[in-house]
Write a protein that holds these residues in place. Structure first.
Motif, PDB file in Angstrom:
ATOM      1  N   PRO A   1     -18.731  77.147 -85.622  1.00 33.89           N
ATOM      2  CA  PRO A   1     -17.283  77.352 -85.480  1.00 33.89           C
ATOM      3  C   PRO A   1     -16.623  76.461 -84.430  1.00 33.89           C
ATOM      4  CG  PRO A   1     -18.435  79.450 -85.532  1.00 33.89           C
ATOM      5  CD  PRO A   1     -19.485  78.378 -85.499  1.00 33.89           C
ATOM      6  N   ASP A   2     -17.364  76.088 -83.373  1.00 40.45           N
ATOM      7  CA  ASP A   2     -16.754  75.284 -82.324  1.00 40.45           C
ATOM      8  C   ASP A   2     -17.037  73.791 -82.457  1.00 40.45           C
ATOM      9  OD1 ASP A   2     -19.429  75.784 -81.796  1.00 40.45           O
ATOM     10  OD2 ASP A   2     -19.184  75.499 -79.645  1.00 40.45           O
ATOM     11  N   ARG A   3     -17.866  73.384 -83.433  1.00 42.08           N
ATOM     12  CA  ARG A   3     -18.196  71.965 -83.626  1.00 42.08           C
ATOM     13  C   ARG A   3     -17.764  71.496 -85.007  1.00 42.08           C
ATOM     14  NH1 ARG A   3     -24.408  71.591 -81.490  1.00 42.08           N
ATOM     15  NH2 ARG A   3     -23.961  71.946 -79.292  1.00 42.08           N
ATOM     16  N   PRO A   4     -16.973  70.429 -85.070  1.00 46.71           N
ATOM     17  CA  PRO A   4     -16.601  69.894 -86.388  1.00 46.71           C
ATOM     18  C   PRO A   4     -17.782  69.160 -87.025  1.00 46.71           C
ATOM     19  CG  PRO A   4     -15.703  68.524 -84.645  1.00 46.71           C
ATOM     20  CD  PRO A   4     -16.351  69.712 -83.979  1.00 46.71           C
ATOM     21  N   ALA A   5     -17.748  69.020 -88.339  1.00 51.37           N
ATOM     22  CA  ALA A   5     -18.803  68.294 -89.046  1.00 51.37           C
ATOM     23  C   ALA A   5     -18.784  66.831 -88.618  1.00 51.37           C
ATOM     24  CB  ALA A   5     -18.593  68.403 -90.546  1.00 51.37           C
ATOM     25  N   LEU A   6     -19.967  66.252 -88.478  1.00 51.70           N
ATOM     26  CA  LEU A   6     -20.044  64.831 -88.108  1.00 51.70           C
ATOM     27  C   LEU A   6     -19.664  63.979 -89.311  1.00 51.70           C
ATOM     28  CD1 LEU A   6     -23.325  64.903 -86.041  1.00 51.70           C
ATOM     29  CD2 LEU A   6     -21.063  64.342 -85.192  1.00 51.70           C
ATOM     30  N   PRO A   7     -18.754  63.019 -89.139  1.00 55.47           N
ATOM     31  CA  PRO A   7     -18.333  62.178 -90.259  1.00 55.47           C
ATOM     32  C   PRO A   7     -19.403  61.152 -90.633  1.00 55.47           C
ATOM     33  CG  PRO A   7     -17.228  61.503 -88.266  1.00 55.47           C
ATOM     34  CD  PRO A   7     -18.015  62.724 -87.914  1.00 55.47           C
ATOM     35  N   ASP A   8     -19.254  60.568 -91.822  1.00 53.65           N
ATOM     36  CA  ASP A   8     -20.171  59.530 -92.288  1.00 53.65           C
ATOM     37  C   ASP A   8     -20.060  58.285 -91.419  1.00 53.65           C
ATOM     38  OD1 ASP A   8     -21.963  58.183 -94.212  1.00 53.65           O
ATOM     39  OD2 ASP A   8     -20.173  57.018 -94.689  1.00 53.65           O
ATOM     40  N   ARG A   9     -18.853  57.990 -90.951  1.00 53.18           N
ATOM     41  CA  ARG A   9     -18.626  56.817 -90.093  1.00 53.18           C
ATOM     42  C   ARG A   9     -17.835  57.264 -88.878  1.00 53.18           C
ATOM     43  NH1 ARG A   9     -16.133  50.979 -91.909  1.00 53.18           N
ATOM     44  NH2 ARG A   9     -16.354  49.995 -89.879  1.00 53.18           N
ATOM     45  N   LEU A  10     -18.302  56.845 -87.698  1.00 48.34           N
ATOM     46  CA  LEU A  10     -17.672  57.272 -86.449  1.00 48.34           C
ATOM     47  C   LEU A  10     -17.704  56.125 -85.447  1.00 48.34           C
ATOM     48  CD1 LEU A  10     -16.484  59.747 -84.926  1.00 48.34           C
ATOM     49  CD2 LEU A  10     -18.798  60.189 -84.101  1.00 48.34           C
ATOM     50  N   SER A  11     -16.614  55.972 -84.706  1.00 46.08           N
ATOM     51  CA  SER A  11     -16.507  54.928 -83.694  1.00 46.08           C
ATOM     52  C   SER A  11     -16.161  55.553 -82.350  1.00 46.08           C
ATOM     53  CB  SER A  11     -15.424  53.922 -84.083  1.00 46.08           C
ATOM     54  OG  SER A  11     -15.253  52.981 -83.049  1.00 46.08           O
ATOM     55  N   ALA A  12     -16.747  55.021 -81.279  1.00 48.39           N
ATOM     56  CA  ALA A  12     -16.448  55.489 -79.929  1.00 48.39           C
ATOM     57  C   ALA A  12     -15.159  54.865 -79.388  1.00 48.39           C
ATOM     58  CB  ALA A  12     -17.605  55.160 -78.994  1.00 48.39           C
TER      59      ALA A  12
ATOM     60  N   HIS B   1     -12.268  56.726 -85.214  1.00 49.23           N
ATOM     61  CA  HIS B   1     -12.481  57.529 -84.007  1.00 49.23           C
ATOM     62  C   HIS B   1     -11.949  58.940 -84.263  1.00 49.23           C
ATOM     63  CE1 HIS B   1     -12.912  58.343 -79.720  1.00 49.23           C
ATOM     64  NE2 HIS B   1     -11.735  58.946 -79.788  1.00 49.23           N
ATOM     65  N   VAL B   2     -12.814  59.948 -84.060  1.00 45.55           N
ATOM     66  CA  VAL B   2     -12.419  61.352 -84.238  1.00 45.55           C
ATOM     67  C   VAL B   2     -12.555  62.032 -82.879  1.00 45.55           C
ATOM     68  CG1 VAL B   2     -12.853  63.495 -85.476  1.00 45.55           C
ATOM     69  CG2 VAL B   2     -13.255  61.299 -86.610  1.00 45.55           C
ATOM     70  N   LYS B   3     -11.428  62.294 -82.251  1.00 49.79           N
ATOM     71  CA  LYS B   3     -11.396  62.829 -80.898  1.00 49.79           C
ATOM     72  C   LYS B   3     -12.121  64.170 -80.779  1.00 49.79           C
ATOM     73  CE  LYS B   3      -7.985  63.748 -77.292  1.00 49.79           C
ATOM     74  NZ  LYS B   3      -6.559  63.791 -77.005  1.00 49.79           N
ATOM     75  N   GLU B   4     -12.014  65.030 -81.778  1.00 46.32           N
ATOM     76  CA  GLU B   4     -12.615  66.359 -81.738  1.00 46.32           C
ATOM     77  C   GLU B   4     -14.141  66.293 -81.668  1.00 46.32           C
ATOM     78  OE1 GLU B   4     -10.358  65.492 -84.274  1.00 46.32           O
ATOM     79  OE2 GLU B   4      -8.696  66.266 -83.097  1.00 46.32           O
ATOM     80  N   VAL B   5     -14.736  65.290 -82.300  1.00 49.06           N
ATOM     81  CA  VAL B   5     -16.193  65.149 -82.290  1.00 49.06           C
ATOM     82  C   VAL B   5     -16.684  64.789 -80.890  1.00 49.06           C
ATOM     83  CG1 VAL B   5     -18.120  63.769 -83.161  1.00 49.06           C
ATOM     84  CG2 VAL B   5     -16.351  64.551 -84.726  1.00 49.06           C
ATOM     85  N   PHE B   6     -15.950  63.955 -80.170  1.00 48.33           N
ATOM     86  CA  PHE B   6     -16.382  63.505 -78.854  1.00 48.33           C
ATOM     87  C   PHE B   6     -16.175  64.542 -77.763  1.00 48.33           C
ATOM     88  CE2 PHE B   6     -16.081  59.444 -81.050  1.00 48.33           C
ATOM     89  CZ  PHE B   6     -17.326  58.944 -80.739  1.00 48.33           C
ATOM     90  N   ALA B   7     -15.607  65.702 -78.108  1.00 49.73           N
ATOM     91  CA  ALA B   7     -15.542  66.811 -77.162  1.00 49.73           C
ATOM     92  C   ALA B   7     -16.938  67.410 -76.966  1.00 49.73           C
ATOM     93  CB  ALA B   7     -14.567  67.870 -77.661  1.00 49.73           C
ATOM     94  N   HIS B   8     -17.865  67.081 -77.864  1.00 47.57           N
ATOM     95  CA  HIS B   8     -19.254  67.553 -77.807  1.00 47.57           C
ATOM     96  C   HIS B   8     -20.173  66.346 -77.633  1.00 47.57           C
ATOM     97  CE1 HIS B   8     -17.617  71.326 -79.282  1.00 47.57           C
ATOM     98  NE2 HIS B   8     -16.994  70.624 -80.221  1.00 47.57           N
ATOM     99  N   ASP B   9     -21.400  66.598 -77.214  1.00 48.14           N
ATOM    100  CA  ASP B   9     -22.370  65.521 -76.996  1.00 48.14           C
ATOM    101  C   ASP B   9     -23.009  65.143 -78.328  1.00 48.14           C
ATOM    102  OD1 ASP B   9     -23.624  63.720 -75.382  1.00 48.14           O
ATOM    103  OD2 ASP B   9     -25.151  65.104 -74.669  1.00 48.14           O
ATOM    104  N   VAL B  10     -22.816  63.894 -78.769  1.00 47.73           N
ATOM    105  CA  VAL B  10     -23.328  63.404 -80.054  1.00 47.73           C
ATOM    106  C   VAL B  10     -24.505  62.473 -79.798  1.00 47.73           C
ATOM    107  CG1 VAL B  10     -22.767  62.078 -82.127  1.00 47.73           C
ATOM    108  CG2 VAL B  10     -21.046  63.547 -81.093  1.00 47.73           C
ATOM    109  N   GLY B  11     -25.564  62.637 -80.583  1.00 45.88           N
ATOM    110  CA  GLY B  11     -26.723  61.760 -80.480  1.00 45.88           C
ATOM    111  C   GLY B  11     -26.897  60.965 -81.762  1.00 45.88           C
TER     112      GLY B  11
END
Length: 83
Positions: free
Chosen positions: A6-17, A24-34
């Motif tokens: 509920p608190d983490r959005p799905a990781l997109p197929d393509r993502l840029s920092a 760039h998806v700001k909501e994803v970078f609120a969490h630690d992505v590996g």
């Protein structure tokens, strides 16, 4: 391998920092992505695409003419996950 809760959005197929990128998806970078590239976890990935199988990483300290790091595109198996 995109775990969602509920608190983490799905990781997109393509993502840029890079915040200037349309991928760039700001909501994803609120969490630690590996990123796992060819079985090894990498911490220097600036952009990835899972379906096309590539990551972009900086080429050392080399800068382009706009002062941004010069990027290398590496091809292989890409997996994104939340840490």
């Amino acid at each position: 391998m995109s775990e969602t809760s509920p608190d983490r959005p799905a990781l997109p197929d393509r993502l840029s920092a890079d915040p200037r990128s349309p991928h760039h998806v700001k909501e994803v970078f609120a969490h630690d992505v590996g990123i796992r590239f060819n079985g090894q976890e990498r911490s220097d990935v600036e952009e990835y695409c899972i379906s096309e199988g590539w990551v972009k990483v900086p080429a050392g300290k080399t800068l382009d003419r706009k002062g941004q790091p010069l990027m290398l595109k590496l091809k292989g198996k890409v997996e994104a996950f939340y840490k």
